[in-house]
Write a protein that holds these residues in place. Structure first.
Motif, PDB file in Angstrom:
ATOM      1  N   GLU A 274       0.863  -1.173   0.000  1.00 15.56           N
ATOM      2  CA  GLU A 274       0.000   0.000   0.000  1.00 15.56           C
ATOM      3  C   GLU A 274       0.904   1.228   0.000  1.00 15.56           C
ATOM      4  O   GLU A 274       1.885   1.275   0.730  1.00 15.56           O
ATOM      5  CB  GLU A 274      -0.845  -0.065   1.287  1.00 15.56           C
ATOM      6  N   MET A 275       0.570   2.192  -0.811  1.00  9.58           N
ATOM      7  CA  MET A 275       1.379   3.411  -0.789  1.00  9.58           C
ATOM      8  C   MET A 275       1.272   4.079   0.572  1.00  9.58           C
ATOM      9  O   MET A 275       0.214   4.030   1.214  1.00  9.58           O
ATOM     10  CB  MET A 275       0.891   4.387  -1.852  1.00  9.58           C
ATOM     11  N   THR A 276       2.334   4.713   1.006  1.00  5.04           N
ATOM     12  CA  THR A 276       2.275   5.432   2.284  1.00  5.04           C
ATOM     13  C   THR A 276       1.381   6.657   2.118  1.00  5.04           C
ATOM     14  O   THR A 276       1.087   7.080   1.000  1.00  5.04           O
ATOM     15  CB  THR A 276       3.671   5.912   2.722  1.00  5.04           C
ATOM     16  N   GLN A 279       3.116   9.225   0.093  1.00  4.48           N
ATOM     17  CA  GLN A 279       3.118   8.933  -1.344  1.00  4.48           C
ATOM     18  C   GLN A 279       1.775   9.287  -1.974  1.00  4.48           C
ATOM     19  O   GLN A 279       1.718   9.887  -3.047  1.00  4.48           O
ATOM     20  CB  GLN A 279       3.434   7.444  -1.590  1.00  4.48           C
ATOM     21  N   GLY A 305      15.188   5.988  -0.324  1.00  2.00           N
ATOM     22  CA  GLY A 305      14.357   4.859   0.087  1.00  2.00           C
ATOM     23  C   GLY A 305      12.931   5.217   0.436  1.00  2.00           C
ATOM     24  O   GLY A 305      12.152   4.369   0.862  1.00  2.00           O
ATOM     25  N   LYS A 308      10.137   7.096  -4.136  1.00  2.00           N
ATOM     26  CA  LYS A 308       9.771   8.097  -5.143  1.00  2.00           C
ATOM     27  C   LYS A 308       9.444   7.452  -6.487  1.00  2.00           C
ATOM     28  O   LYS A 308       8.665   7.991  -7.273  1.00  2.00           O
ATOM     29  CB  LYS A 308      10.927   9.107  -5.320  1.00  2.00           C
ATOM     30  N   THR A 309      10.046   6.279  -6.737  1.00  2.00           N
ATOM     31  CA  THR A 309       9.872   5.673  -8.059  1.00  2.00           C
ATOM     32  C   THR A 309       8.409   5.362  -8.367  1.00  2.00           C
ATOM     33  O   THR A 309       7.931   5.651  -9.459  1.00  2.00           O
ATOM     34  CB  THR A 309      10.716   4.386  -8.168  1.00  2.00           C
ATOM     35  N   PHE A 346       6.589  -3.936 -12.204  1.00  2.00           N
ATOM     36  CA  PHE A 346       5.358  -3.304 -11.716  1.00  2.00           C
ATOM     37  C   PHE A 346       4.263  -3.280 -12.780  1.00  2.00           C
ATOM     38  O   PHE A 346       3.082  -3.229 -12.467  1.00  2.00           O
ATOM     39  CB  PHE A 346       5.631  -1.872 -11.252  1.00  2.00           C
ATOM     40  N   PRO A 455       6.543   1.390   5.616  1.00  2.00           N
ATOM     41  CA  PRO A 455       6.593   0.692   6.903  1.00  2.00           C
ATOM     42  C   PRO A 455       7.439  -0.578   6.802  1.00  2.00           C
ATOM     43  O   PRO A 455       7.697  -1.081   5.716  1.00  2.00           O
ATOM     44  CB  PRO A 455       5.131   0.338   7.162  1.00  2.00           C
ATOM     45  N   ASP A 557      18.604  -0.550  -6.292  1.00  2.00           N
ATOM     46  CA  ASP A 557      17.631  -1.099  -5.352  1.00  2.00           C
ATOM     47  C   ASP A 557      17.634  -2.628  -5.402  1.00  2.00           C
ATOM     48  O   ASP A 557      16.992  -3.227  -6.244  1.00  2.00           O
ATOM     49  CB  ASP A 557      16.242  -0.540  -5.726  1.00  2.00           C
ATOM     50  N   ARG A 586      16.855  -2.088   2.639  1.00  2.00           N
ATOM     51  CA  ARG A 586      15.681  -1.929   1.789  1.00  2.00           C
ATOM     52  C   ARG A 586      14.767  -3.131   1.885  1.00  2.00           C
ATOM     53  O   ARG A 586      13.683  -3.138   1.318  1.00  2.00           O
ATOM     54  CB  ARG A 586      16.125  -1.737   0.338  1.00  2.00           C
TER      55      ARG A 586
HETATM   56  P1  ADP Z   1      13.810   6.262  -3.609  1.00  2.00           P
HETATM   57  O1  ADP Z   1      12.848   7.263  -3.060  1.00  2.00           O
HETATM   58  O2  ADP Z   1      15.116   6.272  -2.898  1.00  2.00           O
HETATM   59  O3  ADP Z   1      13.948   6.363  -5.099  1.00  2.00           O
HETATM   60  P2  ADP Z   1      12.619   3.728  -4.257  1.00  2.00           P
HETATM   61  O4  ADP Z   1      11.558   4.294  -5.098  1.00  2.00           O
HETATM   62  O5  ADP Z   1      13.771   3.072  -4.919  1.00  2.00           O
HETATM   63  O6  ADP Z   1      13.168   4.844  -3.263  1.00  2.00           O
HETATM   64  O7  ADP Z   1      11.947   2.743  -3.221  1.00  2.00           O
HETATM   65  C1  ADP Z   1      12.694   1.965  -2.349  1.00  2.00           C
HETATM   66  C2  ADP Z   1      12.070   0.604  -2.154  1.00  2.00           C
HETATM   67  O8  ADP Z   1      10.867   0.702  -1.398  1.00  2.00           O
HETATM   68  C3  ADP Z   1      11.697  -0.078  -3.443  1.00  2.00           C
HETATM   69  O9  ADP Z   1      12.036  -1.432  -3.341  1.00  2.00           O
HETATM   70  C4  ADP Z   1      10.200   0.121  -3.522  1.00  2.00           C
HETATM   71  O10 ADP Z   1       9.579  -0.883  -4.263  1.00  2.00           O
HETATM   72  C5  ADP Z   1       9.802   0.069  -2.072  1.00  2.00           C
HETATM   73  N1  ADP Z   1       8.564   0.786  -1.730  1.00  2.00           N
HETATM   74  C6  ADP Z   1       8.160   1.958  -2.240  1.00  2.00           C
HETATM   75  N2  ADP Z   1       7.013   2.374  -1.664  1.00  2.00           N
HETATM   76  C7  ADP Z   1       6.690   1.437  -0.763  1.00  2.00           C
HETATM   77  C8  ADP Z   1       5.591   1.270   0.159  1.00  2.00           C
HETATM   78  N3  ADP Z   1       4.624   2.184   0.261  1.00  2.00           N
HETATM   79  N4  ADP Z   1       5.591   0.172   0.931  1.00  2.00           N
HETATM   80  C9  ADP Z   1       6.585  -0.739   0.851  1.00  2.00           C
HETATM   81  N5  ADP Z   1       7.612  -0.651   0.002  1.00  2.00           N
HETATM   82  C10 ADP Z   1       7.677   0.411  -0.805  1.00  2.00           C
END
Ligand code: ADP
Ligand code: MG
Length: 699
Positions: A274-276, A279, A305, A308-309, A346, A455, A557, A586
Motif C-alpha cells: 500500500e502506498m504510504t 506517497q 528509500g 519516489k519511483t 510493476f 513501513p 535497489d 531496503r
Molecule cells: P527512492 O525514493 O530512494 O527512489 P525507491 O523508489 O527506490 O526509493 O523505493 C525503495 C524501495 O521501497 C523499493 O524497493 C520500492 O519498491 C519500495 N517501496 C516503495 N514504496 C513502498 C511502500 N509504500 N511500501 C513498501 N515498500 C515500498
C-alpha cells in the motif's frame, strides 16, 4: 557626479591596462571598467601588522613594516636565487627577509626588487614563516610594498581582498587595477534599488557597498557592504525565479487530462504494498498539477528509500492513460537499466509499452525502438539524459521525469524547459537540503515532499571499524543468504589510480577473505552491457558480494543486499556516504554498514561520526552544509551557476527570506518591471538571467 558611461568603457581605459592585459582580463570575463568594479574578492585576508610576541598566525600571513638595513643575493642552485635583506622592524627588532627568485624568468622583477632593497627604504612585507618564526627572525616574503607608494594601503595594513585571477595576471596587479577602476567609477555606479526598500532593510547604497567590500576599513564595514551586495544578488535571483515561475504558469499545454484509472487502479492493485500516506498525498499533488492547463514544474523531494519511483510511475501512467508519452531519465546507465526492470515488474500485466534506450541497447534494436517512439507506439521510455538530446523524436511527449536531479546543474535543468515549453516536468531528488537553500536553488519550482518511509523497514546500523570485522560480517551474512556491497572510492583527480586500486583489491579479496563466495566487480569503465549484466546477476541473487565503485551510489535497489562495506570512507563526502548507505536496509533484514578508514582530518572524523550517529538525511544535509559550505555541499555545478559572489547561502538565510519577500512585493506592484523606477533592476536582470543564462524571457 561622474558620468555613468565610464562604467561601460573598455578596461583599457584604465592606466596600466594595455591590449595584452586586457585580453587576460577578458578571460575572467572582465571587459569593462564596470566589470572590474563588480568583480568581488572571493575572500579577505587580515593584513594588519603582526604584533610582536605572537607566533605566526594560523589563518593570516605574517605582515611586518620595517626599514632595509642592508641586503645581498645568494645563489641557491642553477635556477634559484635568494635575495636576503636585513630589516629593522620596530618592536620586533632585526628580521631577515628572504625572497625566492628564478633569475632566468624575472630579470626585470629582480632589478626592481634590488632597487627596493636599497638601504634605508621603508617596506611592507607580507609572507610566511616557520612556526615560531619571529623567534627565528626570518620571513619568506610573498609580496612587498614600498611605504612611500601611496597605493600600498590597498594591499596591506588591514583587511585586504583576495581576488580570483588567471595565469599571467598577478593578484597584486589585479587588485591595483580594480582599485583604479573604483576611484574612477565607483561613484558612477547607479543605485537601482527603490529607496524605501534600502531604508527598510537598512542597506548601504551600492557605491558605498562596493567600496566597503573591495577596501574595507573594518570587519564591520566589510560585513555591511557584503550584506548589501548579497541581498542584491539574492533579490535578482528571487525576481528571476518568480518571473520564470509565472511565465510557465501562463503557457497553455493545449490538452487536458482525465484520471480514468484504467491503468492506475490495476497498477496499485498489483504493487504488492500500500502506498504510504505521504506517497498518496504527493501523487495527488502531481495529478492536480498535470490536470491544469499550464505545464507542471515540480520538485519531488524524499529521502533515500522513501519510494519516489512508484510516485513517478503513477504520473507516467496518468499520461499513458490519456494516450501521451513519458520519458524517465536517470543520471547513470546502471540506474536507467535498473528502473527499466522495476517498471517491467510493476507493469507486468498492464497494457503499457516500456522501452529502454541506453548505449548498451544493440543498434538494430535501438533503431526499431526509435521508430516506435516516433510513431507513438511506446508509452514510457527510460534512459539517461541523452534521451532529450535530439536523437529521440517523440510523437507526443507530455511528461519528463528526471531522477536524482541534483546530479545535474541548474542550467541544465532550466534548459530542459526549452526543449518542451509545454511539457510536464517532474524532478526527483534525494538530497535533503535546508529550506532556505531549496528556495535559492529551486525557487522557480513547486515542491512536494515524501516525508515518510514505507513501513517495516529494518534499521541500518553503522559502525566505524577495522576491515577484518567488516569482512567477517560479509561472510556471515552470505552464509545466511544475504548479499553485500564493498565500495571503493574513485575520485576524479586520481580516477585511474583509484580504479587500479579497486581492481587490485578485488583480486586480493577474492583470493583472501572472500574466497568461496561468489564475488563480482563493477565499475564505471566497464562497457555498458557488461555493467548491466553484472548488476542483473547481483539483483537476481547469483552474486554474493559486489565489489564496486561509486557507480552504484544512487538509486540502485536490491532489497536482499543487507551489508555495505565502505572502504576508505573518509574519502567520500557526507552526501555520497548517505546515498551509498541508502542501498541497504531496503528489505526486511536490518542493514549493516561498515565504514573502514583511518580519518586523518577533523572534518573527516566529523563526517564519520555524523554518519554513525544518524540516518536522517535532513540532518546529514545540514551537517554537510556546515562542514563544506554551500558551494561544495550543493555540488559546484549547481551552486556555481547561481552566480552568487557576495551571498553565502549557509549564512544568509535571513537575507534570502527578506529578498524573496521583496521580490514578490516588487512584482506585485509592477508585474513586468516596466515602470521607470525599476528600469535599472530590470536591465541587470535581463543581462544576467536572460542574456547569460537564457533562463527567463523578459520581452
Ligand atoms: P527512492 O525514493 O530512494 O527512489 P525507491 O523508489 O527506490 O526509493 O523505493 C525503495 C524501495 O521501497 C523499493 O524497493 C520500492 O519498491 C519500495 N517501496 C516503495 N514504496 C513502498 C511502500 N509504500 N511500501 C513498501 N515498500 C515500498
Ligand atoms: Mg530513487
Amino acid at each position: 557626479m561622474p558620468d555613468a558611461s565610464v562604467l561601460g568603457k573598455p578596461a583599457q581605459y584604465l592606466t596600466g591596462v594595455g591590449p595584452k592585459r586586457a585580453e587576460l582580463l577578458a578571460r575572467l570575463e572582465l571587459h569593462t571598467v564596470g566589470d572590474l568594479v563588480n568583480h568581488l574578492p572571493r575572500s579577505w585576508e587580515d593584513r594588519a601588522p603582526t604584533p610582536p610576541g605572537r607566533g605566526v598566525p594560523a589563518d593570516a600571513p605574517l605582515v611586518l613594516r620595517g626599514r632595509v638595513v642592508d641586503s645581498f643575493e645568494r645563489r641557491a642552485g642553477p635556477h634559484l636565487l635568494l635575495m636576503v635583506a636585513r630589516m629593522a622592524v620596530p618592536e620586533h627588532g632585526e628580521v631577515e627577509a628572504v625572497w625566492f627568485k628564478r633569475p632566468s624568468r624575472s630579470y626585470d622583477v629582480l632589478l626592481g626588487l634590488k632597487k627596493d632593497l636599497a638601504r634605508g627604504t621603508d617596506l611592507w612585507l607580507v609572507g610566511r614563516g616557520e612556526p615560531g618564526l619571529l623567534k627565528a627572525r626570518r620571513i619568506d616574503v610573498d609580496e612587498h610594498y614600498r611605504v612611500d607608494d601611496p597605493r600600498s594601503v590597498w594591499h596591506v595594513g588591514g583587511l585586504v581582498g583576495r581576488y580570483a585571477t588567471t595565469e599571467g595576471l598577478t593578484e597584486r596587479w589585479l587588485r591595483e587595477t580594480i582599485g583604479r577602476a573604483l576611484e574612477e567609477a565607483a561613484d558612477a555606479v547607479v543605485e537601482d534599488l527603490p529607496p524605501d526598500l534600502l531604508a527598510r532593510r537598512e542597506l548601504l547604497a551600492r557605491p558605498q557597498a562596493l567600496r566597503a567590500v573591495h577596501r574595507p576599513r573594518s570587519a564591520a564595514e566589510l560585513e555591511e557592504g557584503r550584506r548589501r551586495l548579497a541581498y542584491d544578488e539574492l533579490l535578482l535571483l528571487g525576481l528571476a525565479w518568480a518571473l520564470k515561475h509565472r511565465q510557465i504558469r501562463r503557457v497553455d499545454k493545449g490538452y487536458g487530462y482525465e484520471v480514468r484509472r484504467s491503468l492506475l487502479t490495476p497498477f496499485k492493485a498489483a504493487l504488492g504494498f500500500e502506498m504510504t500516506r505521504a506517497q498518496k498525498r504527493v501523487v495527488n499533488e502531481i495529478f492536480e498539477d498535470m490536470r491544469r492547463p499550464a505545464p507542471m514544474t515540480r520538485l519531488l523531494q524524499g529521502d533515500v528509500g522513501s519510494g519516489k519511483t512508484v510516485v513517478a510511475l503513477a504520473a507516467l501512467l496518468l499520461a499513458a492513460e490519456n494516450g501521451r508519452q513519458g520519458a524517465f531519465m536517470a543520471p547513470t546507465e546502471i540506474l536507467a537499466d535498473q528502473h527499466f526492470w522495476t517498471f517491467k515488474r510493476f507493469l507486468a500485466d498492464l497494457p503499457v509499452r516500456v522501452e529502454l534506450l541506453t548505449s548498451s541497447v544493440p543498434k538494430a534494436r535501438r533503431t526499431r525502438i526509435l521508430e516506435r517512439v516516433a510513431a507513438g507506439e511506446v508509452d514510457i521510455v527510460l534512459g539517461t539524459h541523452a534521451l532529450l538530446e535530439g536523437a529521440v523524436k517523440f510523437k507526443s511527449l507530455a511528461l519528463a521525469v528526471i531522477d536524482e536531479q541534483h546530479r545535474f546543474g541548474v542550467r541544465q535543468r532550466t534548459t530542459l524547459r526549452q526543449k518542451g515549453p509545454a511539457m510536464d516536468l517532474l524532478l526527483m531528488t534525494a538530497t535533503p537540503i535546508p529550506r532556505t537553500l531549496a528556495l535559492a536553488l529551486y525557487g522557480d519550482l513547486d515542491a512536494s515532499t515524501v516525508d515518510e518511509m514505507p513501513p517495516g523497514r529494518a534499521a541500518v546500523s553503522t559502525l566505524h571499524c577495522a576491515e577484518e570485522r567488516a569482512l567477517e560480517a560479509v561472510r556471515l551474512e552470505a552464509a545466511r543468504g544475504r548479499q553485500s556491497y564493498i565500495v571503493y572510492p574513485i575520485i576524479e583527480e586520481s580516477a585511474r589510480l583509484d580504479l587500479k586500486a579497486a581492481t587490485a583489491e578485488f583480486d586480493r579479496l577474492k583470493k583472501g577473505a572472500l574466497s568461496g563466495l561468489r564475488a563480482a566487480l563493477v565499475h564505471g569503465r566497464l562497457p555498458g552491457p557488461k555493467k548491466v549484466a553484472v548488476m542483473d546477476e547481483f539483483a537476481a541473487g547469483r552474486v554474493d558480494v559486489l565489489v564496486t565503485t561509486p557507480v552504484i551510489e544512487v538509486g540502485v535497489d536490491v532489497p536482499n543486499a543487507a551489508v555495505m562495506v565502505i572502504q576508505n570512507a573518509d574519502r567520500f563526502g557526507l552526501a555520497s556516504l548517505h546515498q551509498l548507505r541508502g542501498r541497504i536496509g531496503r528489505g526486511k533484514d536490518p542493514g549493516k554498514c561498515f565504514l573502514v578508514c583511518d580519518p586523518k582530518s577533523d572534518a573527516a572524523r566529523r563526517r564519520i561520526q555524523v554518519l554513525c550517529e544518524t540516518t536522517d538525511g535532513f540532518r546529514i544535509g545540514e551537517e554537510d552544509l556546515k562542514l563544506r559550505g554551500p558551494g561544495e555541499a550543493l555540488g559546484t555545478a549547481q551552486h556555481g551557476e547561481l552566480g552568487l559572489a557576495a551571498a553565502d547561502l549557509a549564512r544568509d538565510a535571513d537575507l534570502l527570506a527578506a529578498s524573496r519577500e521583496d521580490a514578490e512585493g516588487l512584482l506585485a506592484a509592477d508585474a513586468d518591471l516596466a515602470k521607470a523606477e525599476n528600469a535599472g533592476l530590470r536591465r541587470r536582470l535581463v543581462e544576467r538571467y536572460q542574456e547569460r543564462w537564457k533562463s527567463i524571457d523578459l520581452a
